[in-house]
Design a protein around this motif. Structure first.
Motif, PDB file in Angstrom:
ATOM      1  N   VAL A  73    -103.725 -49.016  86.972  1.00  0.00           N
ATOM      2  CA  VAL A  73    -102.977 -49.814  85.995  1.00  0.00           C
ATOM      3  C   VAL A  73    -103.892 -50.206  84.837  1.00  0.00           C
ATOM      4  CG1 VAL A  73    -101.670 -51.941  85.617  1.00  0.00           C
ATOM      5  CG2 VAL A  73    -101.358 -50.636  87.742  1.00  0.00           C
ATOM      6  N   VAL A  74    -105.131 -50.565  85.131  1.00  0.00           N
ATOM      7  CA  VAL A  74    -106.102 -50.887  84.074  1.00  0.00           C
ATOM      8  C   VAL A  74    -106.313 -49.660  83.193  1.00  0.00           C
ATOM      9  CG1 VAL A  74    -108.477 -51.562  83.567  1.00  0.00           C
ATOM     10  CG2 VAL A  74    -107.256 -52.650  85.455  1.00  0.00           C
ATOM     11  N   GLU A  75    -106.505 -48.504  83.816  1.00  0.00           N
ATOM     12  CA  GLU A  75    -106.752 -47.284  83.032  1.00  0.00           C
ATOM     13  C   GLU A  75    -105.573 -46.920  82.150  1.00  0.00           C
ATOM     14  OE1 GLU A  75    -108.241 -44.138  85.539  1.00  0.00           O
ATOM     15  OE2 GLU A  75    -110.267 -44.915  85.278  1.00  0.00           O
ATOM     16  N   THR A  76    -104.353 -47.041  82.655  1.00  0.00           N
ATOM     17  CA  THR A  76    -103.204 -46.731  81.798  1.00  0.00           C
ATOM     18  C   THR A  76    -103.030 -47.789  80.712  1.00  0.00           C
ATOM     19  OG1 THR A  76    -101.690 -47.751  83.395  1.00  0.00           O
ATOM     20  CG2 THR A  76    -101.951 -45.355  83.498  1.00  0.00           C
ATOM     21  N   SER A  77    -103.388 -49.038  81.002  1.00  0.00           N
ATOM     22  CA  SER A  77    -103.317 -50.089  79.974  1.00  0.00           C
ATOM     23  C   SER A  77    -104.288 -49.812  78.836  1.00  0.00           C
ATOM     24  CB  SER A  77    -103.637 -51.452  80.586  1.00  0.00           C
ATOM     25  OG  SER A  77    -102.691 -51.794  81.565  1.00  0.00           O
ATOM     26  N   ASP A  99     -93.990 -51.399  83.849  1.00  0.00           N
ATOM     27  CA  ASP A  99     -93.822 -52.708  84.498  1.00  0.00           C
ATOM     28  C   ASP A  99     -95.149 -53.235  85.031  1.00  0.00           C
ATOM     29  OD1 ASP A  99     -91.095 -52.818  83.964  1.00  0.00           O
ATOM     30  OD2 ASP A  99     -90.559 -51.864  85.865  1.00  0.00           O
ATOM     31  N   GLU A 100     -95.926 -52.340  85.634  1.00  0.00           N
ATOM     32  CA  GLU A 100     -97.223 -52.737  86.178  1.00  0.00           C
ATOM     33  C   GLU A 100     -98.182 -53.149  85.058  1.00  0.00           C
ATOM     34  OE1 GLU A 100     -95.440 -49.623  88.964  1.00  0.00           O
ATOM     35  OE2 GLU A 100     -95.565 -49.932  86.812  1.00  0.00           O
ATOM     36  N   ARG A 101     -98.161 -52.426  83.960  1.00  0.00           N
ATOM     37  CA  ARG A 101     -99.022 -52.763  82.818  1.00  0.00           C
ATOM     38  C   ARG A 101     -98.619 -54.103  82.213  1.00  0.00           C
ATOM     39  NH1 ARG A 101     -98.246 -47.212  79.811  1.00  0.00           N
ATOM     40  NH2 ARG A 101     -98.874 -48.416  78.015  1.00  0.00           N
ATOM     41  N   ARG A 102     -97.321 -54.320  82.085  1.00  0.00           N
ATOM     42  CA  ARG A 102     -96.832 -55.599  81.545  1.00  0.00           C
ATOM     43  C   ARG A 102     -97.307 -56.751  82.424  1.00  0.00           C
ATOM     44  NH1 ARG A 102     -91.934 -54.439  81.697  1.00  0.00           N
ATOM     45  NH2 ARG A 102     -91.784 -53.641  79.585  1.00  0.00           N
ATOM     46  N   GLN A 103     -97.173 -56.575  83.735  1.00  0.00           N
ATOM     47  CA  GLN A 103     -97.618 -57.626  84.668  1.00  0.00           C
ATOM     48  C   GLN A 103     -99.125 -57.857  84.550  1.00  0.00           C
ATOM     49  OE1 GLN A 103     -96.570 -56.868  88.738  1.00  0.00           O
ATOM     50  NE2 GLN A 103     -97.490 -58.757  89.465  1.00  0.00           N
ATOM     51  N   ALA A 104     -99.904 -56.787  84.425  1.00  0.00           N
ATOM     52  CA  ALA A 104    -101.360 -56.926  84.281  1.00  0.00           C
ATOM     53  C   ALA A 104    -101.712 -57.689  83.010  1.00  0.00           C
ATOM     54  CB  ALA A 104    -102.023 -55.550  84.266  1.00  0.00           C
ATOM     55  N   LEU A 105    -101.050 -57.341  81.900  1.00  0.00           N
ATOM     56  CA  LEU A 105    -101.336 -58.016  80.631  1.00  0.00           C
ATOM     57  C   LEU A 105    -100.925 -59.477  80.682  1.00  0.00           C
ATOM     58  CD1 LEU A 105    -100.250 -55.136  78.260  1.00  0.00           C
ATOM     59  CD2 LEU A 105    -102.571 -55.989  78.574  1.00  0.00           C
ATOM     60  N   GLU A 106     -99.802 -59.770  81.318  1.00  0.00           N
ATOM     61  CA  GLU A 106     -99.384 -61.168  81.452  1.00  0.00           C
ATOM     62  C   GLU A 106    -100.352 -61.950  82.342  1.00  0.00           C
ATOM     63  OE1 GLU A 106     -95.353 -60.808  82.797  1.00  0.00           O
ATOM     64  OE2 GLU A 106     -94.600 -60.417  80.764  1.00  0.00           O
ATOM     65  N   THR A 107    -100.800 -61.324  83.423  1.00  0.00           N
ATOM     66  CA  THR A 107    -101.758 -61.973  84.318  1.00  0.00           C
ATOM     67  C   THR A 107    -103.057 -62.273  83.579  1.00  0.00           C
ATOM     68  OG1 THR A 107    -100.817 -60.898  86.259  1.00  0.00           O
ATOM     69  CG2 THR A 107    -103.099 -61.686  86.454  1.00  0.00           C
ATOM     70  N   ARG A 108    -103.560 -61.288  82.871  1.00  0.00           N
ATOM     71  CA  ARG A 108    -104.802 -61.468  82.112  1.00  0.00           C
ATOM     72  C   ARG A 108    -104.616 -62.523  81.019  1.00  0.00           C
ATOM     73  NH1 ARG A 108    -110.064 -61.755  82.378  1.00  0.00           N
ATOM     74  NH2 ARG A 108    -111.052 -61.192  80.440  1.00  0.00           N
ATOM     75  N   GLY A 109    -103.476 -62.497  80.352  1.00  0.00           N
ATOM     76  CA  GLY A 109    -103.188 -63.478  79.309  1.00  0.00           C
ATOM     77  C   GLY A 109    -103.174 -64.900  79.847  1.00  0.00           C
ATOM     78  N   ARG A 110    -102.513 -65.097  80.983  1.00  0.00           N
ATOM     79  CA  ARG A 110    -102.494 -66.436  81.595  1.00  0.00           C
ATOM     80  C   ARG A 110    -103.904 -66.895  81.951  1.00  0.00           C
ATOM     81  NH1 ARG A 110     -97.878 -64.344  84.011  1.00  0.00           N
ATOM     82  NH2 ARG A 110     -99.050 -63.798  85.902  1.00  0.00           N
ATOM     83  N   PHE A 111    -104.713 -65.968  82.443  1.00  0.00           N
ATOM     84  CA  PHE A 111    -106.099 -66.304  82.798  1.00  0.00           C
ATOM     85  C   PHE A 111    -106.877 -66.751  81.562  1.00  0.00           C
ATOM     86  CE2 PHE A 111    -110.551 -65.186  83.280  1.00  0.00           C
ATOM     87  CZ  PHE A 111    -110.863 -65.854  84.446  1.00  0.00           C
TER      88      PHE A 111
END
Length: 126
Positions: A73-77, A99-111
């Motif tokens: 997911v990181v690599e595709t992001s 969907d997985e990329r969106r979730q990763a970006l939202e998770t990182r953004g919240r952090f």
């Protein structure tokens, strides 16, 4: 959100442009402002160590790994086409992981928001 952005140039198909006919440029100027702002918050001489925009990609990748985001997911992001997506996988793997990329970006953004103390995210350190 992207569709609502104003278009520069009548027939421009470029999302990031200042002229309507050429892609965005002037990256070095874009780096100067955050460097100056960060320098104000440093102790000592107030100078920030040299950095490149690619450092932000590295920080994103490492931070996502710490938050448990799967490597693919990181690599595709990051739009990587090698690594886990090299060789035969590149031929057969056609899923876009949106969907997985969106979730990763939202998770990182919240952090990151939690780090700044300006939001409701977790107040963690990296």
């Amino acid at each position: 959100m992207i569709r609502s952005l104003p278009k520069i140039g009548a027939s421009s198909k470029l999302l990031f442009t200042t002229t309507g006919s050429t892609s965005f440029s002037g990256v070095s100027k874009a780096v100067e402002r955050p460097s100056a702002l960060a320098g104000r918050h440093l102790s000592g001489d107030g100078r920030l160590a040299p950095w490149r925009l690619h450092d932000l990609r590295r920080t994103f990748a490492a931070g996502c790994a710490r938050l448990g985001v799967p490597l693919h997911v990181v690599e595709t992001s990051l739009n990587h086409t090698s690594g886990t997506f090299g060789g035969i996988v590149a031929v057969y793997q056609r899923h876009d992981f949106l969907d997985e990329r969106r979730q990763a970006l939202e998770t990182r953004g919240r952090f990151v928001i939690g780090l700044t103390g300006s939001g409701s995210g977790p107040a963690l350190t990296e």
